[in-house]
Each structure stands twice: as structure tokens, then as C-alpha cells.
Write a protein that holds these residues in place. Sequence first.
Motif, PDB file in Angstrom:
ATOM      1  N   PRO A  59       0.799  -1.237   0.000  1.00  0.00           N
ATOM      2  CA  PRO A  59       0.000   0.000   0.000  1.00  0.00           C
ATOM      3  C   PRO A  59       0.830   1.285   0.000  1.00  0.00           C
ATOM      4  N   THR A  60       2.085   1.230   0.426  1.00  0.00           N
ATOM      5  CA  THR A  60       2.889   2.462   0.465  1.00  0.00           C
ATOM      6  C   THR A  60       3.863   2.581  -0.700  1.00  0.00           C
ATOM      7  N   THR A  61       4.239   1.480  -1.329  1.00  0.00           N
ATOM      8  CA  THR A  61       5.260   1.524  -2.387  1.00  0.00           C
ATOM      9  C   THR A  61       4.731   1.149  -3.767  1.00  0.00           C
ATOM     10  N   TRP A  62       3.433   0.949  -3.910  1.00  0.00           N
ATOM     11  CA  TRP A  62       2.907   0.472  -5.189  1.00  0.00           C
ATOM     12  C   TRP A  62       3.136   1.461  -6.326  1.00  0.00           C
ATOM     13  N   LYS A  63       3.081   2.756  -6.045  1.00  0.00           N
ATOM     14  CA  LYS A  63       3.257   3.747  -7.130  1.00  0.00           C
ATOM     15  C   LYS A  63       4.644   3.654  -7.742  1.00  0.00           C
ATOM     16  N   GLY A  64       5.653   3.474  -6.927  1.00  0.00           N
ATOM     17  CA  GLY A  64       7.017   3.340  -7.444  1.00  0.00           C
ATOM     18  C   GLY A  64       7.169   2.086  -8.289  1.00  0.00           C
ATOM     19  N   SER A  65       6.566   0.983  -7.838  1.00  0.00           N
ATOM     20  CA  SER A  65       6.646  -0.266  -8.606  1.00  0.00           C
ATOM     21  C   SER A  65       5.923  -0.141  -9.944  1.00  0.00           C
ATOM     22  N   PHE A  66       4.752   0.493  -9.921  1.00  0.00           N
ATOM     23  CA  PHE A  66       3.983   0.658 -11.158  1.00  0.00           C
ATOM     24  C   PHE A  66       4.697   1.599 -12.110  1.00  0.00           C
ATOM     25  N   ALA A  67       5.283   2.694 -11.575  1.00  0.00           N
ATOM     26  CA  ALA A  67       5.999   3.665 -12.410  1.00  0.00           C
ATOM     27  C   ALA A  67       7.246   3.043 -13.026  1.00  0.00           C
ATOM     28  N   ALA A 124       0.393   0.476 -16.782  1.00  0.00           N
ATOM     29  CA  ALA A 124       0.010   1.616 -15.948  1.00  0.00           C
ATOM     30  C   ALA A 124       0.533   2.901 -16.572  1.00  0.00           C
ATOM     31  N   THR A 125      -0.336   3.913 -16.634  1.00  0.00           N
ATOM     32  CA  THR A 125       0.034   5.219 -17.164  1.00  0.00           C
ATOM     33  C   THR A 125      -0.413   6.278 -16.159  1.00  0.00           C
ATOM     34  N   PHE A 126       0.518   7.093 -15.728  1.00  0.00           N
ATOM     35  CA  PHE A 126       0.185   8.147 -14.777  1.00  0.00           C
ATOM     36  C   PHE A 126      -0.244   9.411 -15.527  1.00  0.00           C
ATOM     37  N   ILE A 127      -1.273  10.078 -15.011  1.00  0.00           N
ATOM     38  CA  ILE A 127      -1.815  11.292 -15.622  1.00  0.00           C
ATOM     39  C   ILE A 127      -1.388  12.471 -14.752  1.00  0.00           C
ATOM     40  N   ASP A 128      -0.510  13.301 -15.301  1.00  0.00           N
ATOM     41  CA  ASP A 128       0.008  14.449 -14.550  1.00  0.00           C
ATOM     42  C   ASP A 128      -1.095  15.499 -14.419  1.00  0.00           C
ATOM     43  N   ASP A 129      -1.424  15.850 -13.187  1.00  0.00           N
ATOM     44  CA  ASP A 129      -2.471  16.846 -12.959  1.00  0.00           C
ATOM     45  C   ASP A 129      -1.921  18.266 -12.910  1.00  0.00           C
ATOM     46  N   GLY A 130      -0.598  18.421 -13.103  1.00  0.00           N
ATOM     47  CA  GLY A 130      -0.001  19.750 -13.199  1.00  0.00           C
ATOM     48  C   GLY A 130       0.403  20.382 -11.889  1.00  0.00           C
ATOM     49  N   ASP A 131       0.250  19.691 -10.766  1.00  0.00           N
ATOM     50  CA  ASP A 131       0.614  20.292  -9.489  1.00  0.00           C
ATOM     51  C   ASP A 131       2.076  20.047  -9.116  1.00  0.00           C
ATOM     52  N   GLY A 132       2.800  19.283  -9.933  1.00  0.00           N
ATOM     53  CA  GLY A 132       4.210  19.034  -9.687  1.00  0.00           C
ATOM     54  C   GLY A 132       4.490  17.907  -8.718  1.00  0.00           C
ATOM     55  N   ASP A 133       3.472  17.340  -8.118  1.00  0.00           N
ATOM     56  CA  ASP A 133       3.646  16.250  -7.154  1.00  0.00           C
ATOM     57  C   ASP A 133       3.138  14.951  -7.775  1.00  0.00           C
ATOM     58  N   PRO A 134       4.052  14.039  -8.136  1.00  0.00           N
ATOM     59  CA  PRO A 134       3.614  12.796  -8.776  1.00  0.00           C
ATOM     60  C   PRO A 134       2.805  11.895  -7.836  1.00  0.00           C
ATOM     61  N   LEU A 135       2.896  12.125  -6.537  1.00  0.00           N
ATOM     62  CA  LEU A 135       2.122  11.298  -5.596  1.00  0.00           C
ATOM     63  C   LEU A 135       0.630  11.601  -5.642  1.00  0.00           C
ATOM     64  N   ASN A 136       0.263  12.759  -6.216  1.00  0.00           N
ATOM     65  CA  ASN A 136      -1.150  13.125  -6.320  1.00  0.00           C
ATOM     66  C   ASN A 136      -1.743  12.811  -7.692  1.00  0.00           C
ATOM     67  N   ARG A 175      -8.064 -10.140 -28.906  1.00  0.00           N
ATOM     68  CA  ARG A 175      -7.308  -9.294 -27.969  1.00  0.00           C
ATOM     69  C   ARG A 175      -8.287  -8.281 -27.402  1.00  0.00           C
ATOM     70  N   TYR A 176      -8.317  -8.172 -26.075  1.00  0.00           N
ATOM     71  CA  TYR A 176      -9.284  -7.294 -25.412  1.00  0.00           C
ATOM     72  C   TYR A 176      -8.544  -6.425 -24.417  1.00  0.00           C
ATOM     73  N   LYS A 177      -8.844  -5.117 -24.430  1.00  0.00           N
ATOM     74  CA  LYS A 177      -8.214  -4.175 -23.498  1.00  0.00           C
ATOM     75  C   LYS A 177      -9.304  -3.543 -22.643  1.00  0.00           C
ATOM     76  N   LEU A 178      -9.050  -3.561 -21.347  1.00  0.00           N
ATOM     77  CA  LEU A 178      -9.970  -2.976 -20.388  1.00  0.00           C
ATOM     78  C   LEU A 178      -9.185  -1.966 -19.557  1.00  0.00           C
ATOM     79  N   GLN A 179      -9.768  -0.792 -19.336  1.00  0.00           N
ATOM     80  CA  GLN A 179      -9.040   0.276 -18.657  1.00  0.00           C
ATOM     81  C   GLN A 179      -9.873   0.838 -17.515  1.00  0.00           C
ATOM     82  N   VAL A 180      -9.186   1.170 -16.431  1.00  0.00           N
ATOM     83  CA  VAL A 180      -9.839   1.755 -15.267  1.00  0.00           C
ATOM     84  C   VAL A 180      -8.942   2.869 -14.725  1.00  0.00           C
ATOM     85  N   GLN A 181      -9.567   3.872 -14.135  1.00  0.00           N
ATOM     86  CA  GLN A 181      -8.813   5.003 -13.590  1.00  0.00           C
ATOM     87  C   GLN A 181      -8.774   4.887 -12.069  1.00  0.00           C
ATOM     88  N   LEU A 182      -7.588   5.142 -11.501  1.00  0.00           N
ATOM     89  CA  LEU A 182      -7.396   5.089 -10.052  1.00  0.00           C
ATOM     90  C   LEU A 182      -6.973   6.460  -9.545  1.00  0.00           C
TER      91      LEU A 182
END
Length: 152
Positions: A75-83, A102-114, A129-136
Motif C-alpha cells: 500500500p505504500t510503495t505500489w506507485k514506485g513499482s507501477f511507475a 500503468a500510465t500516470f496522468i500528470d495533474d499539473g501540481d508538480g507532485d507525482p504522488l497526487n 485481444r481485449y483491453k480494459l481500462q480503469v482510472q485510479l
Amino acid sequence: MSTKTSKRARNDHRRGSAYVMFLGVSMIVMVIGLSALLAARVQNRVATGTSDLTPARLYALSAIDMGFFLIRQAPTTWKGSFAAGFLPTKQPIGNGTFSLEATFIDDGDGDPLNDLMLMTGIGVAGRARYKLQVQLDANGSLVPGSWQQVVD
């Protein structure tokens, strides 16, 4: 010219036209038969592709489930592993494979954790071939209404 000779010429002419008509009818029957065979092959190919689509969709869903499992495991290190791209790729499942992206969407605040993240599950079964996408969100929780099929 005698009548015997003229009757014979007429009969020869009739036999020739009957032969040409027989060849024409034979060609039509052959074209109909080949068309039926081709239609059966196309129908078989479509049926095979359709039967592969259901497992491919389930494999893509399994990839998304695997992503949620990985988030719960760390729960604390998943973002680093996914990135860093430490995600399952072409993992065998059933009669196919699944991959997770996994694709991170930059919200422009300069903090990748958000930043928000798009998690894409890819399922492959046979030719399908089937692709399914969800936003977190930043915490790894599902954004409501974000499930979508991806067409590429």
C-alpha cells in the motif's frame, strides 16, 4: 444440297448448342458450390473469433484484478513499482495470456504522488485481444464510472 445433308447439318448444330448450354449450366453450378464453401469458411472464422473474445475479456479483467492485488500487497510503495514498470506481462492464464500496463496522468501540481493513474488490462485468447481500462486516484482507489473498453 440434298435434304439428307441439310437435316444432318441441323442436327450437328443442335448437338453443339446443347453442349454449350451444358457447359454454361455446369459453370453456374460450380460457382454456386464454391460460393457456398467460401461462405462456410467465413462463418467458421467469425465463430472462432467470437468464441475467443469472451475468454480474452475475462483475462483482461484478471489483469486489472492483479493490479488491485499488487496495490493491496504494497500500500505504500505500489506507485514506485507501477511507475518502474514492474507489472505482469504476457502471463499465461487459461488458454491465453494477460498483461497489465500503468500510465500516470500528470495533474499539473508538480507532485507525482497526487497524480491519477490509468490501469490497463490486456487479455489475449486465440486471435482475440481485449483491453480494459480503469482510472485510479492517488490512493489507488477506483474512480467511479471509469471502467472502459479500449479500442486500438
